[in-house]
Design a protein around this motif. Structure first.
Motif, mmCIF file in Angstrom:
data_model
loop_
_atom_site.group_PDB
_atom_site.id
_atom_site.type_symbol
_atom_site.label_atom_id
_atom_site.label_comp_id
_atom_site.label_asym_id
_atom_site.label_seq_id
_atom_site.Cartn_x
_atom_site.Cartn_y
_atom_site.Cartn_z
ATOM 1 N N LYS A 106 0.815 -1.220 0.000
ATOM 2 C CA LYS A 106 0.000 0.000 0.000
ATOM 3 C C LYS A 106 0.849 1.271 0.000
ATOM 4 O O LYS A 106 0.314 2.366 -0.140
ATOM 5 C CB LYS A 106 -0.924 0.031 1.218
ATOM 6 N N LEU A 107 2.158 1.123 0.174
ATOM 7 C CA LEU A 107 3.027 2.292 0.330
ATOM 8 C C LEU A 107 3.883 2.544 -0.904
ATOM 9 O O LEU A 107 4.282 1.607 -1.598
ATOM 10 C CB LEU A 107 3.954 2.107 1.538
ATOM 11 N N SER A 108 4.183 3.814 -1.126
ATOM 12 C CA SER A 108 5.158 4.184 -2.157
ATOM 13 C C SER A 108 6.550 3.839 -1.636
ATOM 14 O O SER A 108 6.742 3.612 -0.436
ATOM 15 C CB SER A 108 5.082 5.683 -2.449
ATOM 16 N N GLU A 111 7.644 6.204 1.045
ATOM 17 C CA GLU A 111 6.970 5.915 2.319
ATOM 18 C C GLU A 111 7.598 4.706 2.998
ATOM 19 O O GLU A 111 7.761 4.696 4.222
ATOM 20 C CB GLU A 111 5.472 5.687 2.084
ATOM 21 N N CYS A 115 9.210 4.757 6.681
ATOM 22 C CA CYS A 115 8.677 3.870 7.717
ATOM 23 C C CYS A 115 9.738 2.918 8.270
ATOM 24 O O CYS A 115 9.840 2.721 9.480
ATOM 25 C CB CYS A 115 7.505 3.060 7.179
ATOM 26 N N ASN A 144 1.032 10.040 5.587
ATOM 27 C CA ASN A 144 0.346 9.249 4.556
ATOM 28 C C ASN A 144 0.444 7.756 4.851
ATOM 29 O O ASN A 144 -0.526 7.016 4.662
ATOM 30 C CB ASN A 144 0.920 9.538 3.170
ATOM 31 N N ALA A 145 1.605 7.320 5.302
ATOM 32 C CA ALA A 145 1.789 5.894 5.616
ATOM 33 C C ALA A 145 0.888 5.471 6.776
ATOM 34 O O ALA A 145 0.319 4.377 6.756
ATOM 35 C CB ALA A 145 3.255 5.620 5.941
ATOM 36 N N VAL A 147 -2.004 6.674 7.499
ATOM 37 C CA VAL A 147 -3.363 6.552 6.942
ATOM 38 C C VAL A 147 -3.481 5.296 6.073
ATOM 39 O O VAL A 147 -4.412 4.503 6.236
ATOM 40 C CB VAL A 147 -3.740 7.820 6.136
ATOM 41 N N ARG A 148 -2.546 5.103 5.163
ATOM 42 C CA ARG A 148 -2.623 3.965 4.231
ATOM 43 C C ARG A 148 -2.572 2.622 4.943
ATOM 44 O O ARG A 148 -3.211 1.669 4.512
ATOM 45 C CB ARG A 148 -1.502 4.040 3.207
ATOM 46 N N LEU A 149 -1.788 2.553 6.018
ATOM 47 C CA LEU A 149 -1.670 1.289 6.763
ATOM 48 C C LEU A 149 -2.676 1.197 7.913
ATOM 49 O O LEU A 149 -2.700 0.205 8.625
ATOM 50 C CB LEU A 149 -0.242 1.116 7.295
ATOM 51 N N GLU A 150 -3.457 2.275 8.082
ATOM 52 C CA GLU A 150 -4.466 2.334 9.146
ATOM 53 C C GLU A 150 -3.831 2.071 10.520
ATOM 54 O O GLU A 150 -4.382 1.345 11.349
ATOM 55 C CB GLU A 150 -5.596 1.338 8.863
#
Length: 170
Positions: A106-108, A111, A115, A144-145, A147-150
């Motif tokens: 889910k990450l660029s 990101e 992380c 953003n990470a 949010v994307r990884l919740e």
């Protein structure tokens, strides 16, 4: 003679340049579950000396509480193992982290770099140097990470990322 000689912890100390060999030794034993008295016994020290050493370690690692020292210790150690496994080194290019994309689809890539390095205890300044991006961009990538990884927050992001790195090592 003490059962544990801090000299044997020199290789681990390289992962924690802000700490002395004694602080790394105490952090390792503490992170493995030994209390002050047990850590002191193994090194022929007083429990008070171990407690003070760990308090200085907490300050040097900039952790909010002493239990967070364990998190930083293991995260940095795990990150080091991942870097070795994938032949990623401190001075590598960000594209080298693409090999971890299977863990974080889910990450660029930027990101992932943020992380993984953040979870391993690296500073935002260090991440800025690797990605050659300003602090605002680094903070945005981290946000953003989350949010994307919740993940909810930065601490949980670090826990999440480290747990996936552990899984990858197994």
């Amino acid at each position: 003679m003490a059962a544990v000689d801090p000299i044997v912890f020199n290789p681990v100390r390289k992962l924690f340049p802000a700490l002395t060999v004694k602080q790394v030794t105490n952090s390792c034993l503490y992170s493995l579950g030994a209390n002050y008295s047990e850590t002191a016994f193994l090194q022929e020290l007083s429990p008070t000396a171990v407690r003070r050493s760990l308090e200085l370690t907490q300050k040097n690692l900039k952790t909010p509480t002493l239990p967070h020292v364990k998190n930083v210790f293991w995260s940095q150690f795990i990150l080091h193992q991942i870097l070795l496994k994938y032949h990623l080194y401190d001075e590598c290019e960000p594209c080298a982290f693409l090999c971890l994309s299977h863990l974080f689809p889910k990450l660029s890539n930027d990101e992932i770099v943020c992380c993984v390095l953040l979870s391993g205890g690296h500073s935002r300044e260090h991440i800025m140097n690797i990605l050659k991006k300003p602090l605002d961009s680094i903070n945005n990538l981290i946000a953003n990470a989350i949010v994307r990884l919740e993940a909810g927050n930065e601490f949980l992001l670090k826990v999440f990322v480290t747990s996936y790195l552990v899984i990858d090592l197994s």
